[in-house]
Design an enzyme around this catalytic site. Structure first.
Site, mmCIF file in Angstrom:
data_model
loop_
_atom_site.group_PDB
_atom_site.id
_atom_site.type_symbol
_atom_site.label_atom_id
_atom_site.label_comp_id
_atom_site.label_asym_id
_atom_site.label_seq_id
_atom_site.Cartn_x
_atom_site.Cartn_y
_atom_site.Cartn_z
ATOM 1 C CE LYS A 1 -0.427 -8.769 0.138
ATOM 2 N NZ LYS A 1 -0.542 -8.978 1.557
ATOM 3 C CG PHE B 1 -10.683 -12.756 7.832
ATOM 4 C CD1 PHE B 1 -9.642 -12.619 8.729
ATOM 5 C CD2 PHE B 1 -10.824 -11.810 6.837
ATOM 6 C CE1 PHE B 1 -8.768 -11.550 8.649
ATOM 7 C CE2 PHE B 1 -9.957 -10.737 6.741
ATOM 8 C CZ PHE B 1 -8.929 -10.619 7.638
ATOM 9 C CB CYS C 1 -3.927 -4.528 1.946
ATOM 10 S SG CYS C 1 -2.249 -4.044 2.377
ATOM 11 N N GLY D 1 -19.335 -6.588 9.796
ATOM 12 C CA GLY D 1 -18.890 -5.256 10.215
ATOM 13 C C GLY D 1 -19.279 -4.220 9.186
ATOM 14 C CD GLU E 1 5.621 -9.100 5.039
ATOM 15 O OE1 GLU E 1 6.796 -9.341 4.773
ATOM 16 O OE2 GLU E 1 4.980 -9.763 5.876
ATOM 17 C CD GLU F 1 -1.499 -1.065 8.151
ATOM 18 O OE1 GLU F 1 -2.323 -0.369 8.751
ATOM 19 O OE2 GLU F 1 -1.161 -0.879 6.967
HETATM 20 N N1 LIG Z 1 0.379 -1.958 4.983
HETATM 21 C C1 LIG Z 1 0.178 -3.251 4.979
HETATM 22 O O1 LIG Z 1 -0.447 -3.824 5.862
HETATM 23 C C2 LIG Z 1 0.737 -4.099 3.848
HETATM 24 C C3 LIG Z 1 0.800 -5.495 4.003
HETATM 25 C C4 LIG Z 1 1.311 -6.258 2.973
HETATM 26 C C5 LIG Z 1 1.736 -5.635 1.800
HETATM 27 N N2 LIG Z 1 1.640 -4.286 1.666
HETATM 28 C C6 LIG Z 1 2.141 -3.669 0.433
HETATM 29 O O2 LIG Z 1 3.440 -3.134 0.683
HETATM 30 C C7 LIG Z 1 3.637 -1.925 -0.046
HETATM 31 C C8 LIG Z 1 3.958 -0.803 0.900
HETATM 32 O O3 LIG Z 1 2.853 -0.595 1.751
HETATM 33 P P1 LIG Z 1 2.935 0.356 3.018
HETATM 34 O O4 LIG Z 1 1.624 0.267 3.707
HETATM 35 O O5 LIG Z 1 4.189 0.110 3.762
HETATM 36 O O6 LIG Z 1 3.032 1.778 2.275
HETATM 37 P P2 LIG Z 1 3.381 3.204 2.918
HETATM 38 O O7 LIG Z 1 2.694 4.191 2.060
HETATM 39 O O8 LIG Z 1 3.119 3.178 4.385
HETATM 40 O O9 LIG Z 1 4.961 3.329 2.739
HETATM 41 C C9 LIG Z 1 5.604 3.473 1.511
HETATM 42 C C10 LIG Z 1 6.834 4.333 1.714
HETATM 43 O O10 LIG Z 1 7.626 4.334 0.527
HETATM 44 C C11 LIG Z 1 8.235 5.612 0.396
HETATM 45 N N3 LIG Z 1 8.686 5.775 -0.987
HETATM 46 C C12 LIG Z 1 7.963 5.826 -2.130
HETATM 47 N N4 LIG Z 1 8.774 5.937 -3.201
HETATM 48 C C13 LIG Z 1 10.039 5.949 -2.731
HETATM 49 C C14 LIG Z 1 11.333 6.035 -3.340
HETATM 50 N N5 LIG Z 1 11.454 6.126 -4.675
HETATM 51 N N6 LIG Z 1 12.406 6.035 -2.546
HETATM 52 C C15 LIG Z 1 12.287 5.956 -1.205
HETATM 53 N N7 LIG Z 1 11.113 5.861 -0.573
HETATM 54 C C16 LIG Z 1 9.992 5.857 -1.325
HETATM 55 C C17 LIG Z 1 7.116 6.559 0.817
HETATM 56 O O11 LIG Z 1 7.639 7.836 1.172
HETATM 57 C C18 LIG Z 1 6.509 5.810 2.002
HETATM 58 O O12 LIG Z 1 7.122 6.180 3.220
HETATM 59 C C19 LIG Z 1 2.359 -1.724 -0.853
HETATM 60 O O13 LIG Z 1 2.518 -2.305 -2.117
HETATM 61 C C20 LIG Z 1 1.339 -2.503 -0.062
HETATM 62 O O14 LIG Z 1 0.267 -2.962 -0.859
HETATM 63 C C21 LIG Z 1 1.178 -3.512 2.672
#
Ligand SMILES: NC(=O)c1ccc[n+]([C@@H]2O[C@H](COP(=O)([O-])OP(=O)(O)OC[C@H]3O[C@@H](n4cnc5c(N)ncnc54)[C@H](O)[C@@H]3O)[C@@H](O)[C@H]2O)c1
Length: 436
Positions: A205, A250, A261, A254, A149, A153
């Site tokens: 990624k 970018f 990430c 800052g 993904e 944010e």
């Molecule tokens: N946040 C971003 O901007 C972003 C962008 C691209 C990719 N990512 C990637 O996506 C992934 C998720 O990131 P995020 O920021 O959404 O994380 P987050 O911590 O906000 O959310 C993860 C969720 O997964 C849940 N979870 C964990 N184990 C579980 C299970 N076994 N069953 C059900 N729920 C479970 C947690 O309770 C939590 O709510 C990461 O690998 C991150 O690197 C994040």
């Protein structure tokens, strides 16, 4: 299509909601009861612009629901997205425990064919390793796909709805077709769906985030050089940006990159490189430059106040790692807060969305202010750490009256040094000429 999304964090909640918005039937599953209760109450566990309205509408129209029960959540689903966290482990490697447990639990519950899509950011080879673990637990046919993904944010809904590209890593034509069908509504403007192996998709990624982090550390290093050479990074930035091979994006100096990430993914890439005996000197330097940059405001504040710092009052505007989010993971503001508390500085902080998350860490050690101007009352200086829009054009005269000393440490270069000087402020930017 019937879809289950495991994990309702920033990625899972946006993914599930946007897929529901396109007519799919989606169940969002999270093991965190508090998050699911909040969603059932019609609220969001995170702040993301535009998301609440979409969640509410799709729940109302019966296309989106939430549960903590994995078995019930995936029973009807044809496609399951794994969007759980992959936080940094102690040595920088991604901690994959949530991936393994989610995948293995899914495998033990499989009763018919499903496509399992890993959306979390995972080290190269994780999809293959997860498939192996799952096949050891189930004899039911399933396919695996990697689908990293790229959403940001603060603009996550838009990014998901109108992606620059969708990357899928698959080994089966059936998996490819299912994902092509699912993503076709989001790619109407001819943005590509790129098909590759799961390993290349996983690597894509990390390479994307490493490139973006490199740009940030590069411009920060150049800004620091500008400072000692009496050049202005803002002029230099414009001077290079018009070169179409370089561009403007970018390249804003800052207080270092933060968030959930870049720091984690850069470190995971370094760990992967080490594990394979392949040096990654440039990426290691990117991380080192960033560590140093996160202390840049601290250095400037200490230098200004010298041994008079203890007992001073510092106002901080902006706590989130960037604007339009409440996310404070690895935020530069936390480094500033930690160091200033060590120095005996009193802190009065304001952020439009992230205050509750900061309060959960520091409790009553800090004064939290509802409005930006409240944080300035009696302050010896203001530090700007996040460039929220509302900080860009404040009433500097009112601010001057409120503050005990008119000193600004602008970690985002949102003000003009000359204008600030004319208004009677002592102003510190990053890589700016102060008295040019
Ligand atoms: N946040 C971003 O901007 C972003 C962008 C691209 C990719 N990512 C990637 O996506 C992934 C998720 O990131 P995020 O920021 O959404 O994380 P987050 O911590 O906000 O959310 C993860 C969720 O997964 C849940 N979870 C964990 N184990 C579980 C299970 N076994 N069953 C059900 N729920 C479970 C947690 O309770 C939590 O709510 C990461 O690998 C991150 O690197 C994040």
């Amino acid at each position: 299509m019937k879809i289950a999304v495991i994990g309702t964090g920033y990625v899972g909640l946006v993914t599930g909601t946007c897929l529901a918005e396109c007519g799919n039937e989606v169940v969002g599953i999270d093991k965190d009861q508090g998050k699911i209760d909040t969603l059932h109450a019609g609220r969001l566990p995170i702040y993301e612009p535009g998301l609440l309205e979409l969640v509410q509408r799709n729940r109302r129209e019966g296309r989106l629901r939430f549960t903590t029960q994995l078995a019930e959540g995936i029973a009807e689903a044809q496609t399951i997205f794994i969007c759980v966290g992959t936080p940094p482990g102690p040595d920088g490697e991604a901690d994959l425990s949530h991936i393994w447990s989610a995948g293995e639990e899914v495998a033990s519950l499989l009763a018919n064919y499903k496509l399992i899509v890993v959306k979390s950011t995972v080290p190269v080879g994780t999809n293959a390793a997860l498939e192996k673990r799952m096949r050891a637990r189930s004899s039911i046919a399933f396919d695996m796909a990697s689908n990293p993904e790229f959403l940001k944010e603060g603009a996550a809904v838009d990014d998901f709805m109108k992606p620059d590209r969708v990357v899928i890593g698959v080994r089966s034509p059936k998996a490819e077709q299912l994902l092509r069908d699912l993503y076709s509504p989001f790619l109407r403007t001819d943005h590509p769906l790129l098909v590759m192996t799961p390993e290349s998709a996983e690597m894509t990624k990390y390479v994307a985030n490493a490139m973006l982090a490199t740009k940030i550390s590069f411009i920060n290093e150049m800004a620091n050089l500008c400072e000692v050479m009496h050049a202005d990074i803002n002029d230099v930035r414009r001077g290079i940006g018009h070169d179409s091979r370089i561009g403007f994006q970018f390249l804003f100096p800052g207080p270092g990159y933060g968030g959930s990430c870049f720091p984690k993914d850069v470190n995971a890439l370094i760990a992967m490189a080490r594990k394979h005996g392949q040096p990654a000197h440039l990426i290691e330097a990117v991380e080192q430059v960033n560590q140093r940059q996160k202390r840049m405001l601290v250095r400037k504040i200490r230098q200004h106040f010298g041994d008079q710092l203890a007992g001073k009052c510092l106002a901080i505007w902006g706590l989130a790692f960037k604007p339009r989010t409440d996310d404070i993971r690895e935020a530069p503001s936390l480094v500033l807060i930690d160091e200033m508390l060590k120095d005996g500085v009193r802190l009065q902080v304001h952020d439009p969305e992230a205050t509750a998350n900061v309060k959960a860490i520091y409790g009553e050690q800090i004064k939290y202010c509802e409005r930006p101007y409240d944080a300035l009352k009696g302050a010896d200086a203001l530090a700007i750490v996040t460039e929220w829009q509302e900080f860009r054009n404040p009433d500097f005269v009112v601010m001057h009256h409120l503050m005990k000393q008119p000193i600004i440490f602008d970690g985002r270069n949102i003000y003009e040094p000359k204008a600030m000087k004319a208004l009677g402020y002592t102003y510190y930017g990053i890589g700016r000429v102060l008295d040019g």
